[in-house]
Design a protein around this motif. Structure first.
Motif, PDB file in Angstrom:
ATOM      1  N   THR A 250       0.829  -1.212   0.000  1.00 31.62           N
ATOM      2  CA  THR A 250       0.000   0.000   0.000  1.00 31.62           C
ATOM      3  C   THR A 250       0.859   1.257   0.000  1.00 31.62           C
ATOM      4  N   ALA A 251       2.026   1.196   0.639  1.00 31.45           N
ATOM      5  CA  ALA A 251       2.940   2.344   0.592  1.00 31.45           C
ATOM      6  C   ALA A 251       3.400   2.594  -0.840  1.00 31.45           C
ATOM      7  N   GLY A 252       3.603   1.522  -1.598  1.00 32.01           N
ATOM      8  CA  GLY A 252       3.976   1.678  -2.998  1.00 32.01           C
ATOM      9  C   GLY A 252       2.879   2.339  -3.812  1.00 32.01           C
ATOM     10  N   ILE A 253       1.637   1.999  -3.519  1.00 33.42           N
ATOM     11  CA  ILE A 253       0.511   2.628  -4.209  1.00 33.42           C
ATOM     12  C   ILE A 253       0.464   4.115  -3.907  1.00 33.42           C
ATOM     13  N   VAL A 254       0.621   4.458  -2.638  1.00 30.48           N
ATOM     14  CA  VAL A 254       0.596   5.872  -2.248  1.00 30.48           C
ATOM     15  C   VAL A 254       1.737   6.643  -2.911  1.00 30.48           C
ATOM     16  N   THR A 255       2.902   6.028  -2.989  1.00 29.59           N
ATOM     17  CA  THR A 255       4.040   6.680  -3.652  1.00 29.59           C
ATOM     18  C   THR A 255       3.738   6.943  -5.123  1.00 29.59           C
ATOM     19  N   HIS A 256       3.159   5.978  -5.804  1.00 30.29           N
ATOM     20  CA  HIS A 256       2.793   6.166  -7.212  1.00 30.29           C
ATOM     21  C   HIS A 256       1.769   7.297  -7.361  1.00 30.29           C
ATOM     22  N   LEU A 257       0.790   7.335  -6.465  1.00 35.55           N
ATOM     23  CA  LEU A 257      -0.205   8.409  -6.520  1.00 35.55           C
ATOM     24  C   LEU A 257       0.451   9.764  -6.272  1.00 35.55           C
ATOM     25  N   SER A 258       1.360   9.816  -5.315  1.00 33.90           N
ATOM     26  CA  SER A 258       2.052  11.070  -5.018  1.00 33.90           C
ATOM     27  C   SER A 258       2.838  11.564  -6.228  1.00 33.90           C
ATOM     28  N   GLN A 259       3.519  10.662  -6.910  1.00 35.48           N
ATOM     29  CA  GLN A 259       4.279  11.042  -8.105  1.00 35.48           C
ATOM     30  C   GLN A 259       3.356  11.536  -9.210  1.00 35.48           C
ATOM     31  N   ALA A 260       2.178  10.904  -9.336  1.00 38.93           N
ATOM     32  CA  ALA A 260       1.225  11.340 -10.355  1.00 38.93           C
ATOM     33  C   ALA A 260       0.686  12.734 -10.027  1.00 38.93           C
ATOM     34  N   ILE A 261       0.442  13.000  -8.757  1.00 37.69           N
ATOM     35  CA  ILE A 261      -0.030  14.326  -8.350  1.00 37.69           C
ATOM     36  C   ILE A 261       1.040  15.374  -8.625  1.00 37.69           C
ATOM     37  N   GLU A 262       2.281  15.044  -8.313  1.00 37.77           N
ATOM     38  CA  GLU A 262       3.379  15.974  -8.596  1.00 37.77           C
ATOM     39  C   GLU A 262       3.497  16.244 -10.091  1.00 37.77           C
ATOM     40  N   ALA A 263       3.285  15.219 -10.914  1.00 38.99           N
ATOM     41  CA  ALA A 263       3.320  15.399 -12.370  1.00 38.99           C
ATOM     42  C   ALA A 263       2.190  16.318 -12.812  1.00 38.99           C
ATOM     43  N   GLY A 264       1.026  16.185 -12.185  1.00 44.43           N
ATOM     44  CA  GLY A 264      -0.098  17.057 -12.512  1.00 44.43           C
ATOM     45  C   GLY A 264       0.148  18.494 -12.119  1.00 44.43           C
ATOM     46  N   MET A 265       0.812  18.686 -10.987  1.00 37.67           N
ATOM     47  CA  MET A 265       1.173  20.054 -10.578  1.00 37.67           C
ATOM     48  C   MET A 265       2.175  20.654 -11.559  1.00 37.67           C
ATOM     49  N   ALA A 266       3.081  19.803 -12.045  1.00 40.76           N
ATOM     50  CA  ALA A 266       4.110  20.285 -12.977  1.00 40.76           C
ATOM     51  C   ALA A 266       3.515  20.659 -14.328  1.00 40.76           C
ATOM     52  N   ASP A 267       2.521  19.876 -14.815  1.00 38.81           N
ATOM     53  CA  ASP A 267       1.940  20.206 -16.126  1.00 38.81           C
ATOM     54  C   ASP A 267       0.736  21.140 -16.016  1.00 38.81           C
ATOM     55  N   GLY A 268       0.389  21.527 -14.787  1.00 38.27           N
ATOM     56  CA  GLY A 268      -0.674  22.502 -14.578  1.00 38.27           C
ATOM     57  C   GLY A 268      -2.076  21.952 -14.705  1.00 38.27           C
ATOM     58  N   SER A 269      -2.227  20.624 -14.723  1.00 36.80           N
ATOM     59  CA  SER A 269      -3.558  20.043 -14.905  1.00 36.80           C
ATOM     60  C   SER A 269      -4.323  19.862 -13.595  1.00 36.80           C
ATOM     61  N   LEU A 270      -3.624  20.048 -12.460  1.00 36.83           N
ATOM     62  CA  LEU A 270      -4.288  19.956 -11.167  1.00 36.83           C
ATOM     63  C   LEU A 270      -3.509  20.784 -10.155  1.00 36.83           C
ATOM     64  N   SER A 271      -4.122  21.017  -9.018  1.00 35.83           N
ATOM     65  CA  SER A 271      -3.435  21.692  -7.920  1.00 35.83           C
ATOM     66  C   SER A 271      -3.959  21.128  -6.607  1.00 35.83           C
ATOM     67  N   VAL A 272      -3.143  21.208  -5.577  1.00 38.60           N
ATOM     68  CA  VAL A 272      -3.530  20.692  -4.271  1.00 38.60           C
ATOM     69  C   VAL A 272      -3.141  21.703  -3.198  1.00 38.60           C
ATOM     70  N   ASP A 273      -3.808  21.600  -2.065  1.00 39.41           N
ATOM     71  CA  ASP A 273      -3.575  22.543  -0.976  1.00 39.41           C
ATOM     72  C   ASP A 273      -2.561  22.042   0.040  1.00 39.41           C
ATOM     73  N   ASP A 274      -2.216  20.769  -0.039  1.00 38.81           N
ATOM     74  CA  ASP A 274      -1.288  20.157   0.907  1.00 38.81           C
ATOM     75  C   ASP A 274      -0.191  19.430   0.137  1.00 38.81           C
ATOM     76  N   PRO A 275       0.862  18.985   0.819  1.00 39.28           N
ATOM     77  CA  PRO A 275       1.919  18.241   0.134  1.00 39.28           C
ATOM     78  C   PRO A 275       1.357  17.044  -0.633  1.00 39.28           C
ATOM     79  N   ALA A 276       1.945  16.773  -1.791  1.00 36.03           N
ATOM     80  CA  ALA A 276       1.439  15.692  -2.647  1.00 36.03           C
ATOM     81  C   ALA A 276       1.382  14.361  -1.917  1.00 36.03           C
ATOM     82  N   SER A 277       2.363  14.087  -1.069  1.00 37.73           N
ATOM     83  CA  SER A 277       2.376  12.812  -0.350  1.00 37.73           C
ATOM     84  C   SER A 277       1.191  12.691   0.604  1.00 37.73           C
ATOM     85  N   ASP A 278       0.833  13.804   1.255  1.00 41.97           N
ATOM     86  CA  ASP A 278      -0.310  13.790   2.171  1.00 41.97           C
ATOM     87  C   ASP A 278      -1.615  13.609   1.396  1.00 41.97           C
TER      88      ASP A 278
END
Length: 202
Positions: free
Chosen positions: A134-162
């Motif tokens: 499950t930690a591996g799943i969360v890590t993959h999701l965190s990386q995907a969120i960071e990629a979305g922040m980088a390409d401007g397709s999404l934004s979040v109010d807290d750290p991507a890992s959280d």
């Protein structure tokens, strides 16, 4: 028979036992399924089981390791495929979650949901395997969120890992509720909340 052929056959038998156990235990649970049922379904003699696994617990640990390895490979294919934004790929991942982890027979694709609480209480080794997976799943999701922040397709109010941790827990809880209420409304609500967290259009 050559050594190479014997090695391949050993690998194939082991994988067949694991795949069969994943399918059956994904539907019935770990404790409710005996080794005889798994081996009969796999067409493997009972005496062969202990050539591959020292115990049912060792089998369960290996089954979880194989499950998460395949699951993370599927995540990679979904979240890193060419074309589209990172946000669109995340939505595709959660849509696939809804499809694969419905309240109907999931054919072993919802093993973390089905076995999470049960095996964590039964076995420290299986709990640790579940934690790593499950930690591996969360890590993959965190990386995907960071990629979305980088390409401007999404934004979040807290750290991507959280955010990734919160989203995984949200969908894990929705999966349990789907089994309780016997409809997919919890998944629909989880998707609405996910879009809000990622600041995506409704």
């Amino acid at each position: 028979m050559t050594t190479a052929t014997a090695t391949i056959e050993t690998f194939d038998v082991r994988e067949k036992i694991l795949a069969t156990g994943q399918r059956i235990m994904g539907g019935k649970g770990f404790s409710a399924v005996g080794l005889n049922e798994v081996l009969a379904s796999a067409g493997v003699p009972k005496g062969s089981f202990y050539h591959y696994f020292a115990s049912k617990e060792a089998f369960g640990e290996a089954m979880l390791e194989a499950y998460f390895q395949d699951y993370l490979a599927d995540m990679d294919r979904t979240l890193r495929q060419a074309g589209g934004t990172a946000a669109e790929r995340l939505e595709h991942y959660f849509q696939a979650w809804e499809h694969n982890q419905s309240f109907e027979d999931c054919q072993g694709k919802c093993l973390a949901v089905k076995l999470g609480a049960e095996v964590s209480d039964l076995s420290e080794a299986m709990r640790a395997s579940m934690k790593r997976g499950t930690a591996g799943i969360v890590t993959h999701l965190s990386q995907a969120i960071e990629a979305g922040m980088a390409d401007g397709s999404l934004s979040v109010d807290d750290p991507a890992s959280d955010v990734a941790q919160s989203l995984y827990q949200l969908w894990l809880g929705a999966s349990v509720m789907v089994k309780i209420v016997r409809n997919v409304e919890p998944f629909h609500k989880a998707m609405v909340t996910t879009r809000q967290i990622l600041h995506l259009p409704a």
